[in-house]
Design an enzyme around this catalytic site. Structure first.
Site, PDB file in Angstrom:
ATOM      1  N   SER A   1       0.820  -1.210   0.000  1.00  0.00           N
ATOM      2  CA  SER A   1       0.000   0.000   0.000  1.00  0.00           C
ATOM      3  C   SER A   1       0.859   1.267   0.000  1.00  0.00           C
ATOM      4  O   SER A   1       2.007   1.263   0.443  1.00  0.00           O
ATOM      5  CB  SER A   1      -0.912   0.028   1.224  1.00  0.00           C
TER       6      SER A   1
HETATM    7  N1  SAH Z   1      -1.090  -4.810   3.925  1.00  0.00           N
HETATM    8  C1  SAH Z   1      -0.358  -5.139   2.725  1.00  0.00           C
HETATM    9  C2  SAH Z   1      -1.154  -4.803   1.498  1.00  0.00           C
HETATM   10  C3  SAH Z   1      -1.085  -5.890   0.495  1.00  0.00           C
HETATM   11  S1  SAH Z   1      -2.268  -5.819  -0.823  1.00  0.00           S
HETATM   12  C4  SAH Z   1       0.999  -4.486   2.716  1.00  0.00           C
HETATM   13  O1  SAH Z   1       1.258  -3.655   3.610  1.00  0.00           O
HETATM   14  O2  SAH Z   1       1.813  -4.804   1.877  1.00  0.00           O
HETATM   15  C5  SAH Z   1      -3.608  -6.731  -0.160  1.00  0.00           C
HETATM   16  C6  SAH Z   1      -3.356  -8.168   0.201  1.00  0.00           C
HETATM   17  O3  SAH Z   1      -4.632  -8.723   0.550  1.00  0.00           O
HETATM   18  C7  SAH Z   1      -2.819  -9.041  -0.912  1.00  0.00           C
HETATM   19  O4  SAH Z   1      -1.637  -9.643  -0.501  1.00  0.00           O
HETATM   20  C8  SAH Z   1      -3.913 -10.079  -1.145  1.00  0.00           C
HETATM   21  O5  SAH Z   1      -3.440 -11.364  -1.470  1.00  0.00           O
HETATM   22  C9  SAH Z   1      -4.607 -10.082   0.202  1.00  0.00           C
HETATM   23  N2  SAH Z   1      -5.974 -10.601   0.184  1.00  0.00           N
HETATM   24  C10 SAH Z   1      -6.963 -10.398  -0.745  1.00  0.00           C
HETATM   25  N3  SAH Z   1      -8.080 -11.049  -0.396  1.00  0.00           N
HETATM   26  C11 SAH Z   1      -7.803 -11.678   0.790  1.00  0.00           C
HETATM   27  C12 SAH Z   1      -8.551 -12.535   1.644  1.00  0.00           C
HETATM   28  N4  SAH Z   1      -9.809 -12.885   1.377  1.00  0.00           N
HETATM   29  N5  SAH Z   1      -7.949 -13.003   2.751  1.00  0.00           N
HETATM   30  C13 SAH Z   1      -6.667 -12.679   3.053  1.00  0.00           C
HETATM   31  N6  SAH Z   1      -5.904 -11.882   2.280  1.00  0.00           N
HETATM   32  C14 SAH Z   1      -6.469 -11.389   1.162  1.00  0.00           C
END
Ligand code: SAH
Length: 219
Positions: free
Chosen positions: A68
């Site tokens: 993010s």
């Molecule tokens: N908080 C992260 C943001 C990553 S992007 C950071 O700081 O880097 C969002 C993430 O949510 C992705 O890795 C994606 O695989 C995950 N995601 C999407 N749907 C999800 C679900 N149902 N359960 C768990 N993770 C999920």
């Protein structure tokens, strides 16, 4: 020099500049700004992107996912902590682990669920490198939350579902806060839901752009 030790003086300056910029853009919580200053974001991206780690932008982390944007991480963290200190926080979407690392400096226990196993493994290794020991991870579909350790004082979702998953509201303490982007890609609203004795209160924070929250797991 190892990647952990440093990225050189130039990058230290760009890191400081990023924190100054976040403050100028309206992030006022000093504890959030300090946690972001203390967390080396270049550790959370691929080496090839390390030189861009202190730009205020989302960056690819593989598997079609992104780390993010620092401003959004700061904004969500600030909104989560607004009501006072929290003990237990759950994150849905570990991704690179950056948001969880920031949270780990601000709350006692962090729980984080990720549905892509490869990302979870990399995040785990980063937490070990940085000696962050209060983060517990789970490979699962986070739309169900993580009831085993609930209820939580706060929940942060870093992927956007179209509707609020009920288990997340159910796993909040009374007074607990859920920060979550809601809506289809390109038109999401970052929302704050507060669980009360009577039910749930909602407030709009701002317009955002997140990857979608998907169901199931992926190895
Ligand atoms: N908080 C992260 C943001 C990553 S992007 C950071 O700081 O880097 C969002 C993430 O949510 C992705 O890795 C994606 O695989 C995950 N995601 C999407 N749907 C999800 C679900 N149902 N359960 C768990 N993770 C999920």
């Amino acid at each position: 020099m190892s990647r952990h030790q440093g990225i050189g003086m130039t990058s230290q300056r760009t890191h400081d500049r990023l924190i100054t910029r976040l403050e100028r853009e309206g992030i006022s919580s000093q504890e959030v700004l300090e946690a972001m200053r203390a967390t080396p974001r270049h550790i959370f991206v691929d080496e090839a992107l390390a030189s861009r780690a202190y730009e205020d932008s989302a960056l690819p982390i593989g598997y079609g996912q992104t780390i993010s944007q620092p401003y959004i991480v700061a904004r969500m963290t600030e909104a989560l902590l607004m009501s006072g200190p929290l003990t237990k926080v759950l994150e849905i979407g570990t991704g690179s682990g950056y948001q969880a690392a920031i949270l780990s400096l601000l709350v006692k226990e962090v729980y984080s669920v990720e549905r892509i196993e490869g990302l979870l493994k990399q995040a785990r290794a980063r937490f070990e490198t940085l000696k962050l020991r209060n983060i517990r991870l789970k490979f699962d579909d986070g739309t169900e939350g993580w009831s085993q350790y609930g209820p939580y004082d706060g929940i942060i979702a870093t992927a956007a579902p179209v509707e609020v998953p009920m288990p997340l509201l159910e796993q909040l303490n009374i007074g607990g806060r859920l920060i979550i982007p809601i809506g289809k890609q390109g038109m999401q609203r970052l929302m704050l839901y507060t669980r009360t004795h009577e039910g749930v209160e909602e407030a709009f924070i701002e317009q955002v752009s997140f990857v979608p929250m998907l169901s199931g797991q992926k190895t």
